[in-house]
Design a protein around this motif. Structure first.
Motif, PDB file in Angstrom:
ATOM      1  N   CYS A  21      38.209  44.774  26.404  1.00 32.47           N
ATOM      2  CA  CYS A  21      37.482  45.892  25.779  1.00 32.47           C
ATOM      3  C   CYS A  21      38.051  47.235  26.241  1.00 32.47           C
ATOM      4  N   HIS A  22      39.123  47.188  27.048  1.00 28.31           N
ATOM      5  CA  HIS A  22      39.882  48.354  27.518  1.00 28.31           C
ATOM      6  C   HIS A  22      39.178  49.169  28.601  1.00 28.31           C
ATOM      7  N   HIS A  23      38.226  48.571  29.293  1.00 27.66           N
ATOM      8  CA  HIS A  23      37.585  49.252  30.417  1.00 27.66           C
ATOM      9  C   HIS A  23      38.122  48.676  31.727  1.00 27.66           C
ATOM     10  N   LYS A  24      38.471  49.566  32.640  1.00 28.93           N
ATOM     11  CA  LYS A  24      38.951  49.164  33.960  1.00 28.93           C
ATOM     12  C   LYS A  24      37.819  49.283  34.965  1.00 28.93           C
ATOM     13  N   GLY A  25      37.887  48.436  36.000  1.00 30.01           N
ATOM     14  CA  GLY A  25      36.942  48.539  37.100  1.00 30.01           C
ATOM     15  C   GLY A  25      35.567  47.963  36.810  1.00 30.01           C
ATOM     16  N   HIS A  26      35.425  47.221  35.740  1.00 28.26           N
ATOM     17  CA  HIS A  26      34.131  46.658  35.384  1.00 28.26           C
ATOM     18  C   HIS A  26      34.058  45.144  35.590  1.00 28.26           C
ATOM     19  N   LEU A  27      35.134  44.539  36.090  1.00 30.58           N
ATOM     20  CA  LEU A  27      35.135  43.092  36.273  1.00 30.58           C
ATOM     21  C   LEU A  27      34.522  42.702  37.615  1.00 30.58           C
ATOM     22  N   ILE A  28      33.690  41.665  37.578  1.00 32.08           N
ATOM     23  CA  ILE A  28      33.096  41.104  38.792  1.00 32.08           C
ATOM     24  C   ILE A  28      33.323  39.599  38.779  1.00 32.08           C
ATOM     25  N   LYS A  29      33.380  39.010  39.964  1.00 33.45           N
ATOM     26  CA  LYS A  29      33.537  37.557  40.041  1.00 33.45           C
ATOM     27  C   LYS A  29      32.326  36.896  39.394  1.00 33.45           C
ATOM     28  N   HIS A  30      32.607  35.825  38.649  1.00 36.41           N
ATOM     29  CA  HIS A  30      31.553  35.171  37.879  1.00 36.41           C
ATOM     30  C   HIS A  30      31.743  33.650  37.916  1.00 36.41           C
ATOM     31  N   GLY A  31      31.739  33.092  39.107  1.00 35.21           N
ATOM     32  CA  GLY A  31      31.850  31.645  39.252  1.00 35.21           C
ATOM     33  C   GLY A  31      33.274  31.144  39.057  1.00 35.21           C
ATOM     34  N   PHE A  32      33.379  29.845  38.829  1.00 32.36           N
ATOM     35  CA  PHE A  32      34.680  29.228  38.632  1.00 32.36           C
ATOM     36  C   PHE A  32      34.498  27.970  37.794  1.00 32.36           C
ATOM     37  N   TYR A  33      35.618  27.445  37.334  1.00 31.23           N
ATOM     38  CA  TYR A  33      35.624  26.135  36.679  1.00 31.23           C
ATOM     39  C   TYR A  33      36.810  25.357  37.238  1.00 31.23           C
ATOM     40  N   THR A  34      36.817  24.071  37.031  1.00 35.47           N
ATOM     41  CA  THR A  34      37.924  23.262  37.542  1.00 35.47           C
ATOM     42  C   THR A  34      38.870  22.912  36.395  1.00 35.47           C
ATOM     43  N   ARG A  35      40.141  22.830  36.750  1.00 35.75           N
ATOM     44  CA  ARG A  35      41.181  22.449  35.802  1.00 35.75           C
ATOM     45  C   ARG A  35      42.041  21.393  36.451  1.00 35.75           C
ATOM     46  N   LYS A  36      42.313  20.335  35.754  1.00 37.41           N
ATOM     47  CA  LYS A  36      43.210  19.306  36.252  1.00 37.41           C
ATOM     48  C   LYS A  36      44.625  19.651  35.797  1.00 37.41           C
ATOM     49  N   ILE A  37      45.567  19.548  36.724  1.00 39.33           N
ATOM     50  CA  ILE A  37      46.962  19.874  36.475  1.00 39.33           C
ATOM     51  C   ILE A  37      47.811  18.640  36.780  1.00 39.33           C
ATOM     52  N   LYS A  38      48.694  18.279  35.845  1.00 42.31           N
ATOM     53  CA  LYS A  38      49.567  17.118  36.029  1.00 42.31           C
ATOM     54  C   LYS A  38      50.848  17.558  36.721  1.00 42.31           C
ATOM     55  N   THR A  39      51.026  17.087  37.960  1.00 43.47           N
ATOM     56  CA  THR A  39      52.213  17.414  38.750  1.00 43.47           C
ATOM     57  C   THR A  39      52.929  16.128  39.135  1.00 43.47           C
ATOM     58  N   PRO A  40      54.176  16.215  39.584  1.00 47.62           N
ATOM     59  CA  PRO A  40      54.868  15.013  40.059  1.00 47.62           C
ATOM     60  C   PRO A  40      54.153  14.340  41.231  1.00 47.62           C
ATOM     61  N   ASP A  41      53.351  15.102  41.978  1.00 49.67           N
ATOM     62  CA  ASP A  41      52.629  14.555  43.126  1.00 49.67           C
ATOM     63  C   ASP A  41      51.276  13.955  42.746  1.00 49.67           C
ATOM     64  N   GLY A  42      50.933  13.992  41.491  1.00 47.39           N
ATOM     65  CA  GLY A  42      49.663  13.453  41.034  1.00 47.39           C
ATOM     66  C   GLY A  42      48.886  14.488  40.244  1.00 47.39           C
ATOM     67  N   ILE A  43      47.698  14.091  39.826  1.00 47.35           N
ATOM     68  CA  ILE A  43      46.836  15.010  39.099  1.00 47.35           C
ATOM     69  C   ILE A  43      46.033  15.794  40.124  1.00 47.35           C
ATOM     70  N   MET A  44      46.208  17.117  40.108  1.00 44.09           N
ATOM     71  CA  MET A  44      45.541  17.989  41.076  1.00 44.09           C
ATOM     72  C   MET A  44      44.412  18.739  40.384  1.00 44.09           C
ATOM     73  N   THR A  45      43.334  18.928  41.103  1.00 43.51           N
ATOM     74  CA  THR A  45      42.224  19.714  40.598  1.00 43.51           C
ATOM     75  C   THR A  45      42.310  21.105  41.186  1.00 43.51           C
ATOM     76  N   LEU A  46      42.231  22.098  40.322  1.00 42.86           N
ATOM     77  CA  LEU A  46      42.352  23.490  40.727  1.00 42.86           C
ATOM     78  C   LEU A  46      41.078  24.227  40.328  1.00 42.86           C
ATOM     79  N   LYS A  47      40.523  24.988  41.273  1.00 40.20           N
ATOM     80  CA  LYS A  47      39.352  25.816  40.981  1.00 40.20           C
ATOM     81  C   LYS A  47      39.841  27.158  40.445  1.00 40.20           C
ATOM     82  N   ILE A  48      39.491  27.452  39.195  1.00 37.96           N
ATOM     83  CA  ILE A  48      39.918  28.675  38.521  1.00 37.96           C
ATOM     84  C   ILE A  48      38.795  29.702  38.588  1.00 37.96           C
ATOM     85  N   GLN A  49      39.114  30.878  39.117  1.00 37.06           N
ATOM     86  CA  GLN A  49      38.133  31.961  39.242  1.00 37.06           C
ATOM     87  C   GLN A  49      37.867  32.609  37.881  1.00 37.06           C
ATOM     88  N   ARG A  50      36.594  32.836  37.589  1.00 45.75           N
ATOM     89  CA  ARG A  50      36.202  33.555  36.373  1.00 45.75           C
ATOM     90  C   ARG A  50      35.695  34.936  36.750  1.00 45.75           C
TER      91      ARG A  50
END
Length: 143
Positions: A21-50
């Motif tokens: 919306c083109h406004h700066k300085g108005h973002l606040i942390k708002h929880g997170f969600y998890t994302r599974k990522i496929k890597t050569p070392d296995g499927i990793m779960t990553l917590k993504i900040q919202r």
């Protein structure tokens, strides 16, 4: 991967971020969600900040450029799939990352052909490390 993500998040100056919306300085942390990522070392779960914009109430996620929205396949693997010309190339990729299978490959190639190929050609955008920036610049969306 989570440690690196958290370090990048800590280094982030939230006050300098601009909402769609083109406004700066108005973002606040708002929880997170998890994302599974496929890597050569296995499927990793990553917590993504919202984040939530206090001005327009839209939410946004903090994603590194190696993470494609709505995908479990990392950016460099996606580029390898799109660039592949032979089944031998794809077989090698699936050997290197056994969590990527034929259905992932087929889906990525189909999505690229349907949604991105002509757009990228129209702006003469190369399939390289500048792709994410170029997609934001020309199309106002992430690859």
């Amino acid at each position: 991967m989570q440690t690196f993500y958290n370090e990048c998040l800590e280094d982030l100056n939230i006050a300098s971020l601009e909402c769609s919306c083109h406004h700066k300085g108005h973002l606040i942390k708002h929880g997170f969600y998890t994302r599974k990522i496929k890597t050569p070392d296995g499927i990793m779960t990553l917590k993504i900040q919202r984040f939530k914009c206090k001005h327009c109430n839209h939410t946004h996620a903090f994603l590194l450029s190696i993470i494609i929205p709505y995908s479990q396949i990392l950016f460099h693997d996606t580029l390898s799939i799109i660039r592949s010309n032979t089944m031998q190339d794809l077989d090698q990729l699936m050997i290197e990352n056994p969590n990527i299978d034929e259905s992932n490959v087929s889906y990525i190639k189909k999505q690229y052909s349907m949604h991105w190929k002509q757009r990228l050609l129209s702006e003469n955008i190369q399939l390289d490390s500048s792709l994410v920036f170029q997609c934001f610049f020309h199309f106002k969306r992430q690859f």
